[in-house]
Design a protein around this motif. Structure first.
Motif, PDB file in Angstrom:
ATOM      1  N   ARG A 325       0.873  -1.271  -0.002  1.00 60.75           N
ATOM      2  CA  ARG A 325       0.182  -0.091  -0.003  1.00 60.75           C
ATOM      3  C   ARG A 325       0.777   1.148  -0.026  1.00 60.75           C
ATOM      4  N   VAL A 326       1.929   1.243   0.654  1.00 60.63           N
ATOM      5  CA  VAL A 326       2.834   2.523   0.515  1.00 60.63           C
ATOM      6  C   VAL A 326       3.502   2.730  -0.575  1.00 60.63           C
ATOM      7  N   GLN A 327       3.761   1.531  -1.283  1.00 64.95           N
ATOM      8  CA  GLN A 327       4.554   1.684  -2.692  1.00 64.95           C
ATOM      9  C   GLN A 327       3.287   1.999  -3.707  1.00 64.95           C
ATOM     10  N   ARG A 332       1.763   7.155  -6.676  1.00 60.22           N
ATOM     11  CA  ARG A 332       0.909   8.377  -7.159  1.00 60.22           C
ATOM     12  C   ARG A 332       1.606   9.712  -6.762  1.00 60.22           C
ATOM     13  N   GLY A 333       2.865   9.577  -6.229  1.00 54.62           N
ATOM     14  CA  GLY A 333       3.546  10.694  -6.230  1.00 54.62           C
ATOM     15  C   GLY A 333       3.745  11.363  -4.838  1.00 54.62           C
ATOM     16  N   PRO A 336       7.652   9.186   0.640  1.00 52.65           N
ATOM     17  CA  PRO A 336       7.882   8.080   1.521  1.00 52.65           C
ATOM     18  C   PRO A 336       7.002   8.085   2.970  1.00 52.65           C
ATOM     19  N   ILE A 337       7.382   9.074   3.419  1.00 56.32           N
ATOM     20  CA  ILE A 337       6.811   9.269   4.883  1.00 56.32           C
ATOM     21  C   ILE A 337       5.191   9.746   4.966  1.00 56.32           C
ATOM     22  N   PRO A 338       4.677  10.573   3.903  1.00 59.11           N
ATOM     23  CA  PRO A 338       3.333  10.779   3.570  1.00 59.11           C
ATOM     24  C   PRO A 338       2.736   9.653   3.062  1.00 59.11           C
TER      25      PRO A 338
END
Length: 466
Positions: A325-327, A332-333, A336-338
């Motif tokens: 899900r992070v990937q 979508r731009g 990494p942290i957001p």
């Protein structure tokens, strides 16, 4: 479909009365239990109720555990007295519960739980005294259960044979209506009555069967085990707050790893953790190793008397579903942290629909996950700032857990282990080495402003880890 299945059990029960059973009575010479083994307050409650003319016994898990030479967590008493009659006998008692009325007799911080003998649930809703009916939903799950009965009725309506043993500390006899002592000796978890009907009445019994099998190192008897996989989706109808409580019992009892294997075996893990179950299918080696290592560590800490937190446990159980899900969010731009924060929010929200994890656990869970994106960012003062973060230790432990499952982090766990043990000068040297490594790799670095005017250099830009 479930309604039709439930109705198929109803008419035979109305036409044919349940046979009466003579209990097996074991004298003090036939078992290893003695009245001095029983909690003195539980004995006092039983004796006082008996002196008042009521039947009363120590019952359930405490009897089972003592026969297995285990220390009971708590003591329960079953009696022919109604909750109101029990309360009248004890000034230190109060009635609790709606779905299932009980009396708690208080001795300081200790509580002896007293329940009135219950009868089997009626099959129609037109019985006498509607206020004491057991109401069901259309799938057969019991919603309210305050129908009082005899000792035998009470034994037959309990869930497992090993929990239906009644001990009288006065005579030191055990009354066994369901061959529970036999199943203890043969190390079997067996449901009382028809397994499908009992699971329909309360789907959580499937989880309890697994929990007792793991806790006691018993096997689930084959007829009791057979319907579980087919009926596992019934857990989706159980209130999410109740499932959260059951999960804590499953995984914080010191047998979490064995419990996990049984949940997988009986298809009970997916109804509890749907996203994690999907991740297990997609990447069984990594997800399975990470979860098993986390649960083995939890069991070890409990065995050593160390504290464990549900936040870390849930963080580990849900983590395998998070990286994809992070990937996707980064695709979508999002940085990494957001991206981590958005994915974590979505995953936690979905899980809370199934198991109502309180905010006091979801917040540290998300902070542990967030720390996984921050730990690689060590340049300048960041390393020391991370060390001062109250979630550093949990985040560091979680990093080591990820590495133990085979995740490649370029030695990040070893670096943080060494940094914590290093002195000030050694730490400065480690940070310089990181900067030199970035320079050697040709990675861009951010330069400080000089005076009021910004000068651009060949290597100016964002730090390599940003």
């Amino acid at each position: 479909m479930l309604k039709k299945l439930f109705q198929s059990f109803r008419s035979p029960l109305r036409r044919f009365p349940r046979p009466r059973h003579t209990p097996e009575i074991l004298s003090g010479r036939q078992h290893s239990l003695h009245s001095e083994d029983i909690n003195r307050h539980a004995v006092s409650v039983v004796e006082r109720l008996q002196q008042a003319g009521y039947e009363a016994y120590v019952v359930g898990g405490c009897v089972r555990d003592l026969l297995l030479h285990l220390s009971p967590k708590d003591y329960d008493v079953a009696t022919s007295a109604t909750p109101e009659q029990v309360r009248a006998e004890f000034r230190n008692a109060r009635i609790i519960g709606r779905r299932f009325k009980l009396v708690h007799v208080h001795y300081g911080r200790e509580i002896i739980e007293v329940a009135t003998f219950r009868a089997n649930h009626p099959e129609t809703d037109d019985e006498d005294d509607a206020s004491h009916l057991a109401s069901r939903n259309e799938s057969g799950r019991i919603l309210r259960d305050n129908i009082y009965g005899t000792l035998e009725d009470d034994a037959q309506r309990r869930d497992f044979t090993i929990n239906a043993l009644y001990y009288d500390p006065t005579s030191e006899r055990i009354l066994d209506h369901t061959r529970g002592v036999h199943d203890i000796r043969n190390r079997l978890i067996r449901l009382i009555g028809d397994p499908e009907q009992r699971y329909l009445e309360d789907p959580v019994r499937m989880l309890r069967a697994v929990r007792f099998a793991a806790k006691l190192d018993f096997e689930i008897e084959k007829h009791s085990a057979e319907p579980i996989a087919e009926l596992s989706d019934l857990l989706c109808d159980v209130p999410s707050a109740r499932l959260f409580d059951e999960i804590l019992k499953l995984f914080l009892g010191g047998k979490a790893l064995r419990t996990f294997e049984l949940l997988l075996e009986y298809d009970l893990f997916a109804p509890l953790f749907p996203a994690s179950a999907e991740a297990l299918e997609d990447n069984p080696e990594y997800a399975g190793t990470l979860i098993r290592n986390a649960l083995a560590n939890t069991d070890q800490r409990i065995a050593q008397g160390k504290p464990v937190t549900p936040a870390f446990l849930f963080a580990a159980l849900l983590w395998p579903a998070l990286p994809a899900r992070v990937q996707e969010a980064q695709g979508r731009g999002l940085p990494p942290i957001p991206a981590m924060q958005e994915a974590a929010h979505e995953l936690v929200w979905e899980q809370c629909q199934r198991t109502a994890i309180p905010k006091r656990f979801t917040m540290p869970m998300r902070e542990i996950w967030d720390m996984q994106e921050r730990l690689p960012r060590r340049q300048g003062r960041r390393a020391d700032q991370l060390l001062d973060n109250p979630r550093f230790r949990a985040g560091y432990d979680f990093l080591l857990l990820r590495e133990s499952a085979g995740e490649q982090t370029n030695g990040l766990g070893d670096w943080w282990t060494e940094y914590q043990e290093a002195g000030d000068s050694e730490r400065r040297s480690m940070i310089r080495e990181l900067s030199n490594r970035s320079d050697d790799s040709g990675a861009p670095r951010k330069r400080r402003r000089s005076g009021g005017r910004r000068k651009r250099g060949a290597n100016e830009g964002a730090p390599a880890s940003e």
